[in-house]
Design an enzyme around this catalytic site. Structure first.
Site, PDB file in Angstrom:
ATOM      1  N   ASP A  78       0.815  -1.224   0.000  1.00  0.00           N
ATOM      2  CA  ASP A  78       0.000   0.000   0.000  1.00  0.00           C
ATOM      3  C   ASP A  78       0.851   1.277   0.000  1.00  0.00           C
ATOM      4  OD1 ASP A  78      -2.025  -1.837   0.226  1.00  0.00           O
ATOM      5  OD2 ASP A  78      -2.288  -1.565   2.379  1.00  0.00           O
ATOM      6  N   ARG A 113     -13.740  -1.603 -25.909  1.00  0.00           N
ATOM      7  CA  ARG A 113     -14.392  -1.723 -24.608  1.00  0.00           C
ATOM      8  C   ARG A 113     -13.862  -0.717 -23.599  1.00  0.00           C
ATOM      9  NH1 ARG A 113     -14.211  -8.259 -24.008  1.00  0.00           N
ATOM     10  NH2 ARG A 113     -16.087  -8.673 -25.208  1.00  0.00           N
TER      11      ARG A 113
HETATM   12  O1  F6P Z   1      -2.362  -4.135   3.210  1.00  0.00           O
HETATM   13  C1  F6P Z   1      -2.114  -4.886   2.087  1.00  0.00           C
HETATM   14  C2  F6P Z   1      -3.394  -5.313   1.447  1.00  0.00           C
HETATM   15  O2  F6P Z   1      -3.085  -6.069   0.314  1.00  0.00           O
HETATM   16  C3  F6P Z   1      -4.343  -4.179   1.100  1.00  0.00           C
HETATM   17  O3  F6P Z   1      -4.001  -3.551  -0.109  1.00  0.00           O
HETATM   18  C4  F6P Z   1      -5.661  -4.907   1.076  1.00  0.00           C
HETATM   19  O4  F6P Z   1      -6.707  -4.025   1.430  1.00  0.00           O
HETATM   20  C5  F6P Z   1      -5.510  -5.966   2.123  1.00  0.00           C
HETATM   21  O5  F6P Z   1      -4.136  -6.158   2.314  1.00  0.00           O
HETATM   22  C6  F6P Z   1      -6.174  -7.266   1.777  1.00  0.00           C
HETATM   23  O6  F6P Z   1      -6.112  -8.080   2.864  1.00  0.00           O
HETATM   24  P1  F6P Z   1      -6.518  -9.604   2.897  1.00  0.00           P
HETATM   25  O7  F6P Z   1      -5.429 -10.371   2.214  1.00  0.00           O
HETATM   26  O8  F6P Z   1      -6.616  -9.894   4.347  1.00  0.00           O
HETATM   27  O9  F6P Z   1      -7.803  -9.713   2.140  1.00  0.00           O
END
Ligand code: F6P
Length: 299
Positions: A78, A113
């Protein structure tokens, strides 16, 4: 068990974690911190190096307050950890998302598309903006700038009427609509992680309804979070690793390794915890300008 060279040899091209991971927050569970302290004592562990994103840093801060010698290294696709210019994983995720966009262009252009591509990023738009710009997206929707779906649809209609027969829309999983424009709240799993997919499907539906264009959605999801890391991430992880080990040997605690410009520095966890690093205005402006210029050039 002691990690020897034999255990870690050959891990550079691997993603993931050989130690395992969980979204469990010890400080939010009854007796959680005490259980961690007990384990550290029992295993004769003198210091912890915690590797992760904001959830990890928050928990690490609580353990540091409880007296654990603590050094952290930021690692999250992130890229939202405050105090460091980059977190490990971001570059890899952006590379994967950019490659996906390059590939999605093929179907968009061949079939005339609108292709909606949802990327991860939690409540910030770093991956969306970076991959969107690098991958030539025509619209980039990020949490930092709530969108108006009618405006997006109007821009796509204008674009297709004027000069283009296909469009790429990148949407960050945490993107939200301007108040009063679209009733949507992203679904969240335990500990606040966004469950991928919902916003992408919704944007696809809303754009198809408003424009009548043949529209498809691609949810990149966990594909962005796995596989072999880029050289840039391997280098950053190695630099953070050496800095973290040095910090422990020097008796430092409650600090995080950070990339500041091109230097590795140590910042206080207390300064970092609870803050989210959003996409800066300069980068958002690049995304906006390129979307606008594409429309203006041919209008
Ligand atoms: O924090 C990393 C991340 O990949 C975010 O981008 C995402 O919101 C989250 O983890 C997804 O988490 P999980 O693998 O628990 O669904």
């Amino acid at each position: 068990f002691p990690l020897t060279r034999d255990h870690v040899r050959g891990v550079l091209p691997l993603g993931g974690t050989m130690l395992g991971t969980t979204r469990f927050h010890p400080h939010e569970s009854n007796g959680g911190i005490d259980a961690v302290l007990e384990t550290l004592k029992h295993e004769h562990i003198g210091a912890l190096i915690c590797v992760g994103g904001d959830g990890t840093l928050h928990a690490a801060g609580k353990l540091a307050e409880a007296g654990v010698t603590m050094v952290c290294a930021p690692k999250t696709i992130d890229n939202d950890v405050w105090g460091t210019d980059r977190s490990v994983g971001f570059d890899t995720a952006v590379s994967i998302a950019t490659e996906a966009l390059d590939r999605v262009h093929t179907t968009a252009e061949s079939h005339d598309r609108v292709m909606v591509v949802e990327v991860m990023g939690h409540h910030v738009g770093w991956i969306a903006v970076a991959a969107g710009i690098a991958g030539g997206a025509d619209q980039i929707l990020i949490p930092e700038e709530p969108f108006d779906i009618d405006e997006i649809a109007a821009q796509l209609r204008h674009r297709h009427k004027s000069y283009a027969s296909s469009s790429i829309v990148v949407v960050a999983e945490g993107a939200t609509a301007k108040e009063g424009t679209l009733d949507f709240t992203p679904p969240e799993g335990p500990y606040g992680a966004i469950v991928a997919g919902a916003i992408g499907e919704r944007i696809k539906y809303e754009l198809a309804e408003r424009t009548g264009f043949d529209t498809r959605v691609t949810i990149l999801g966990h594909v962005q979070r796995g596989g072999t890391p880029t050289a840039t991430d391997r280098l950053l992880a190695s630099r953070f690793g050496v800095a973290a080990a040095d910090a422990v040997h020097e008796g430092k605690t409650s600090v995080m390794t950070a990339l500041v410009g091109d230097r590795i520095e140590l910042v206080d966890i207390a300064e970092v915890a609870g803050k989210v690093k959003e996409v800066p205005e300069e980068l958002r402006n690049v995304a906006r300008t390129l979307a606008r210029q594409g429309a203006a050039a041919f209008a």
